[in-house]
Design a protein around this motif. Structure first.
Motif, PDB file in Angstrom:
ATOM      1  N   PHE A 137     -29.114   4.361 -14.226  1.00 22.54           N
ATOM      2  CA  PHE A 137     -28.947   2.954 -14.601  1.00 22.54           C
ATOM      3  C   PHE A 137     -27.878   2.259 -13.771  1.00 22.54           C
ATOM      4  CE2 PHE A 137     -30.592   4.211 -18.948  1.00 22.54           C
ATOM      5  CZ  PHE A 137     -31.784   3.509 -18.822  1.00 22.54           C
ATOM      6  N   VAL A 138     -26.924   3.033 -13.250  1.00 22.51           N
ATOM      7  CA  VAL A 138     -25.802   2.416 -12.538  1.00 22.51           C
ATOM      8  C   VAL A 138     -25.808   2.748 -11.051  1.00 22.51           C
ATOM      9  CG1 VAL A 138     -24.273   2.034 -14.503  1.00 22.51           C
ATOM     10  CG2 VAL A 138     -24.312   4.278 -13.414  1.00 22.51           C
ATOM     11  N   SER A 139     -26.965   3.163 -10.530  1.00 24.60           N
ATOM     12  CA  SER A 139     -27.067   3.356  -9.085  1.00 24.60           C
ATOM     13  C   SER A 139     -27.055   1.977  -8.423  1.00 24.60           C
ATOM     14  CB  SER A 139     -28.376   4.075  -8.739  1.00 24.60           C
ATOM     15  OG  SER A 139     -29.470   3.216  -9.021  1.00 24.60           O
ATOM     16  N   VAL A 140     -26.776   1.941  -7.136  1.00 18.43           N
ATOM     17  CA  VAL A 140     -26.747   0.663  -6.408  1.00 18.43           C
ATOM     18  C   VAL A 140     -28.088  -0.056  -6.550  1.00 18.43           C
ATOM     19  CG1 VAL A 140     -26.607  -0.387  -4.109  1.00 18.43           C
ATOM     20  CG2 VAL A 140     -24.941   1.343  -4.790  1.00 18.43           C
ATOM     21  N   SER A 141     -29.185   0.675  -6.367  1.00 22.66           N
ATOM     22  CA  SER A 141     -30.487   0.001  -6.412  1.00 22.66           C
ATOM     23  C   SER A 141     -30.816  -0.478  -7.819  1.00 22.66           C
ATOM     24  CB  SER A 141     -31.594   0.914  -5.882  1.00 22.66           C
ATOM     25  OG  SER A 141     -31.714   2.053  -6.689  1.00 22.66           O
ATOM     26  N   SER A 142     -30.428   0.300  -8.822  1.00 25.72           N
ATOM     27  CA  SER A 142     -30.697  -0.099 -10.197  1.00 25.72           C
ATOM     28  C   SER A 142     -29.880  -1.341 -10.573  1.00 25.72           C
ATOM     29  CB  SER A 142     -30.381   1.049 -11.145  1.00 25.72           C
ATOM     30  OG  SER A 142     -30.685   0.684 -12.467  1.00 25.72           O
ATOM     31  N   LEU A 143     -28.594  -1.342 -10.215  1.00 23.76           N
ATOM     32  CA  LEU A 143     -27.761  -2.508 -10.530  1.00 23.76           C
ATOM     33  C   LEU A 143     -28.258  -3.753  -9.803  1.00 23.76           C
ATOM     34  CD1 LEU A 143     -24.149  -1.035 -10.569  1.00 23.76           C
ATOM     35  CD2 LEU A 143     -25.507  -1.817 -12.525  1.00 23.76           C
ATOM     36  N   SER A 144     -28.767  -3.578  -8.595  1.00 24.25           N
ATOM     37  CA  SER A 144     -29.228  -4.742  -7.833  1.00 24.25           C
ATOM     38  C   SER A 144     -30.404  -5.416  -8.532  1.00 24.25           C
ATOM     39  CB  SER A 144     -29.599  -4.347  -6.404  1.00 24.25           C
ATOM     40  OG  SER A 144     -30.909  -3.837  -6.358  1.00 24.25           O
ATOM     41  N   GLU A 145     -31.186  -4.631  -9.274  1.00 24.83           N
ATOM     42  CA  GLU A 145     -32.301  -5.208 -10.023  1.00 24.83           C
ATOM     43  C   GLU A 145     -31.896  -5.570 -11.436  1.00 24.83           C
ATOM     44  OE1 GLU A 145     -35.929  -2.922 -10.147  1.00 24.83           O
ATOM     45  OE2 GLU A 145     -35.695  -2.384  -8.040  1.00 24.83           O
ATOM     46  N   ARG A 146     -31.135  -4.678 -12.081  1.00 28.58           N
ATOM     47  CA  ARG A 146     -30.871  -4.822 -13.504  1.00 28.58           C
ATOM     48  C   ARG A 146     -29.703  -5.742 -13.817  1.00 28.58           C
ATOM     49  NH1 ARG A 146     -33.007  -0.922 -16.947  1.00 28.58           N
ATOM     50  NH2 ARG A 146     -34.463   0.466 -15.934  1.00 28.58           N
ATOM     51  N   PHE A 147     -28.674  -5.742 -12.968  1.00 30.96           N
ATOM     52  CA  PHE A 147     -27.490  -6.543 -13.293  1.00 30.96           C
ATOM     53  C   PHE A 147     -26.681  -6.876 -12.031  1.00 30.96           C
ATOM     54  CE2 PHE A 147     -23.750  -7.839 -15.723  1.00 30.96           C
ATOM     55  CZ  PHE A 147     -24.351  -8.450 -16.806  1.00 30.96           C
ATOM     56  N   PRO A 148     -27.202  -7.817 -11.226  1.00 32.21           N
ATOM     57  CA  PRO A 148     -26.540  -8.160  -9.961  1.00 32.21           C
ATOM     58  C   PRO A 148     -25.054  -8.511 -10.064  1.00 32.21           C
ATOM     59  CG  PRO A 148     -28.705  -9.179 -10.072  1.00 32.21           C
ATOM     60  CD  PRO A 148     -28.454  -8.569 -11.422  1.00 32.21           C
ATOM     61  N   PRO A 149     -24.601  -9.210 -11.135  1.00 31.77           N
ATOM     62  CA  PRO A 149     -23.170  -9.537 -11.175  1.00 31.77           C
ATOM     63  C   PRO A 149     -22.268  -8.304 -11.103  1.00 31.77           C
ATOM     64  CG  PRO A 149     -24.345 -10.881 -12.759  1.00 31.77           C
ATOM     65  CD  PRO A 149     -25.330  -9.872 -12.235  1.00 31.77           C
ATOM     66  N   LEU A 150     -22.733  -7.185 -11.662  1.00 32.56           N
ATOM     67  CA  LEU A 150     -21.923  -5.969 -11.612  1.00 32.56           C
ATOM     68  C   LEU A 150     -21.894  -5.418 -10.185  1.00 32.56           C
ATOM     69  CD1 LEU A 150     -20.259  -4.537 -13.775  1.00 32.56           C
ATOM     70  CD2 LEU A 150     -22.046  -2.803 -13.883  1.00 32.56           C
ATOM     71  N   LEU A 151     -23.034  -5.510  -9.509  1.00 31.82           N
ATOM     72  CA  LEU A 151     -23.089  -5.058  -8.110  1.00 31.82           C
ATOM     73  C   LEU A 151     -22.123  -5.881  -7.248  1.00 31.82           C
ATOM     74  CD1 LEU A 151     -24.590  -3.216  -6.018  1.00 31.82           C
ATOM     75  CD2 LEU A 151     -26.030  -5.200  -5.565  1.00 31.82           C
ATOM     76  N   TRP A 152     -22.144  -7.205  -7.414  1.00 35.16           N
ATOM     77  CA  TRP A 152     -21.267  -8.056  -6.604  1.00 35.16           C
ATOM     78  C   TRP A 152     -19.803  -7.890  -6.996  1.00 35.16           C
ATOM     79  CZ3 TRP A 152     -23.776  -8.227  -2.684  1.00 35.16           C
ATOM     80  CH2 TRP A 152     -25.101  -8.647  -2.592  1.00 35.16           C
ATOM     81  N   SER A 153     -19.551  -7.590  -8.265  1.00 33.28           N
ATOM     82  CA  SER A 153     -18.178  -7.315  -8.685  1.00 33.28           C
ATOM     83  C   SER A 153     -17.685  -6.017  -8.053  1.00 33.28           C
ATOM     84  CB  SER A 153     -18.095  -7.239 -10.212  1.00 33.28           C
ATOM     85  OG  SER A 153     -18.403  -8.498 -10.781  1.00 33.28           O
ATOM     86  N   LEU A 154     -18.583  -5.040  -7.936  1.00 37.02           N
ATOM     87  CA  LEU A 154     -18.242  -3.786  -7.238  1.00 37.02           C
ATOM     88  C   LEU A 154     -17.896  -4.084  -5.777  1.00 37.02           C
ATOM     89  CD1 LEU A 154     -20.969  -1.492  -8.777  1.00 37.02           C
ATOM     90  CD2 LEU A 154     -18.549  -0.854  -8.643  1.00 37.02           C
ATOM     91  N   GLU A 155     -18.685  -4.964  -5.156  1.00 33.49           N
ATOM     92  CA  GLU A 155     -18.428  -5.326  -3.751  1.00 33.49           C
ATOM     93  C   GLU A 155     -17.073  -6.015  -3.627  1.00 33.49           C
ATOM     94  OE1 GLU A 155     -18.580  -5.371   0.091  1.00 33.49           O
ATOM     95  OE2 GLU A 155     -20.421  -4.665  -0.817  1.00 33.49           O
ATOM     96  N   ALA A 156     -16.725  -6.839  -4.627  1.00 37.79           N
ATOM     97  CA  ALA A 156     -15.435  -7.528  -4.598  1.00 37.79           C
ATOM     98  C   ALA A 156     -14.282  -6.542  -4.792  1.00 37.79           C
ATOM     99  CB  ALA A 156     -15.387  -8.612  -5.672  1.00 37.79           C
ATOM    100  N   SER A 157     -14.483  -5.554  -5.666  1.00 38.65           N
ATOM    101  CA  SER A 157     -13.424  -4.579  -5.961  1.00 38.65           C
ATOM    102  C   SER A 157     -13.335  -3.467  -4.913  1.00 38.65           C
ATOM    103  CB  SER A 157     -13.659  -3.947  -7.337  1.00 38.65           C
ATOM    104  OG  SER A 157     -13.504  -4.901  -8.354  1.00 38.65           O
ATOM    105  N   TYR A 158     -14.472  -3.109  -4.356  1.00 39.09           N
ATOM    106  CA  TYR A 158     -14.520  -2.006  -3.371  1.00 39.09           C
ATOM    107  C   TYR A 158     -15.278  -2.468  -2.132  1.00 39.09           C
ATOM    108  CZ  TYR A 158     -13.776   0.459  -7.822  1.00 39.09           C
ATOM    109  OH  TYR A 158     -13.319   0.853  -9.051  1.00 39.09           O
ATOM    110  N   PRO A 159     -14.689  -3.407  -1.375  1.00 36.37           N
ATOM    111  CA  PRO A 159     -15.439  -3.993  -0.255  1.00 36.37           C
ATOM    112  C   PRO A 159     -15.913  -2.925   0.724  1.00 36.37           C
ATOM    113  CG  PRO A 159     -13.261  -5.004  -0.477  1.00 36.37           C
ATOM    114  CD  PRO A 159     -13.336  -3.911  -1.477  1.00 36.37           C
ATOM    115  N   LYS A 160     -17.178  -3.053   1.132  1.00 34.29           N
ATOM    116  CA  LYS A 160     -17.806  -2.199   2.143  1.00 34.29           C
ATOM    117  C   LYS A 160     -17.862  -0.723   1.760  1.00 34.29           C
ATOM    118  CE  LYS A 160     -17.834  -5.821   4.946  1.00 34.29           C
ATOM    119  NZ  LYS A 160     -18.662  -6.857   4.330  1.00 34.29           N
ATOM    120  N   ARG A 161     -17.506  -0.405   0.499  1.00 37.26           N
ATOM    121  CA  ARG A 161     -17.637   1.005   0.094  1.00 37.26           C
ATOM    122  C   ARG A 161     -18.190   1.134  -1.311  1.00 37.26           C
ATOM    123  NH1 ARG A 161     -12.783   2.573  -2.462  1.00 37.26           N
ATOM    124  NH2 ARG A 161     -11.279   0.888  -2.489  1.00 37.26           N
ATOM    125  N   VAL A 162     -19.132   0.257  -1.614  1.00 34.66           N
ATOM    126  CA  VAL A 162     -19.733   0.253  -2.945  1.00 34.66           C
ATOM    127  C   VAL A 162     -20.455   1.566  -3.238  1.00 34.66           C
ATOM    128  CG1 VAL A 162     -21.529  -0.827  -4.374  1.00 34.66           C
ATOM    129  CG2 VAL A 162     -19.952  -2.241  -3.061  1.00 34.66           C
TER     130      VAL A 162
END
Length: 176
Positions: A137-162
């Motif tokens: 449920f929390v893989s990159v591909s799953s988050l990109s479909e299921r809950f994009p805000p969490l994916l982008w928050s990960l990118e903000a918190s861990y830039p370029k190493r999500v």
């Protein structure tokens, strides 16, 4: 590059012509003013019904392409995220070169961790009755479909190493 920011906007609201726009702008309404509720986020991730209601059949298929573009840009380290006032603006390109811009709520690193902990420790059993992992449920591909805000928050918190951050979070919070 060829910025379209200089275009004059007419004051009358015109209906957008159908067909794919050159640059896709998406905006996720969230619980920005509300108190953070990990359970609500977890439910949306597990049920996969985030943004339900705005999706006609056509938009759903388009969403699959958008999700693929999110994954591609995050995995390639090519997404850029700007943060302002609890809001994120993510800019990314799909592998076809199409540009996307999405605006969504920002989740803090603590909130991200709370969601991972809650998803991974949520009781789940397979049909055969064995305990199963919720890591998918929390893989990159799953988050990109299921809950994009969490994916982008990960990118903000861990830039370029999500990708590695997601793996670390799964390792840290999965039940032993």
């Amino acid at each position: 590059g060829g910025s379209k920011a200089g275009r004059a906007e007419s004051s009358k609201k015109k209906r957008k012509p159908s067909g794919p726009p050159k640059e896709t702008e998406g905006s996720f309404t969230g619980t920005a003013g509300d108190e953070f509720d990990a359970d609500e986020v977890v439910q949306a991730i597990v049920r996969g019904d985030y943004g339900e209601g705005r999706e006609s059949k056509g938009e759903k298929a388009f969403d699959t392409f958008t999700a693929a573009a999110r994954v591609f840009s995050v995995e390639q380290g090519k997404a850029s995220v700007e943060v302002s006032d609890g809001t994120l603006t993510a800019k990314f390109k799909g592998n076809s070169g199409k540009k996307y811009v999405e605006t969504c709520q920002r989740y803090s690193t603590d909130e991200i961790q709370a969601v991972f902990r809650a998803v991974l420790n949520r009781n789940s059993t397979s049909r055969s009755g064995r305990r199963t992992s919720n890591a998918h449920f929390v893989s990159v591909s799953s988050l990109s479909e299921r809950f994009p805000p969490l994916l982008w928050s990960l990118e903000a918190s861990y830039p370029k190493r999500v990708v590695s951050a997601v793996q670390d979070l799964i390792d840290r919070y999965k039940p032993s």
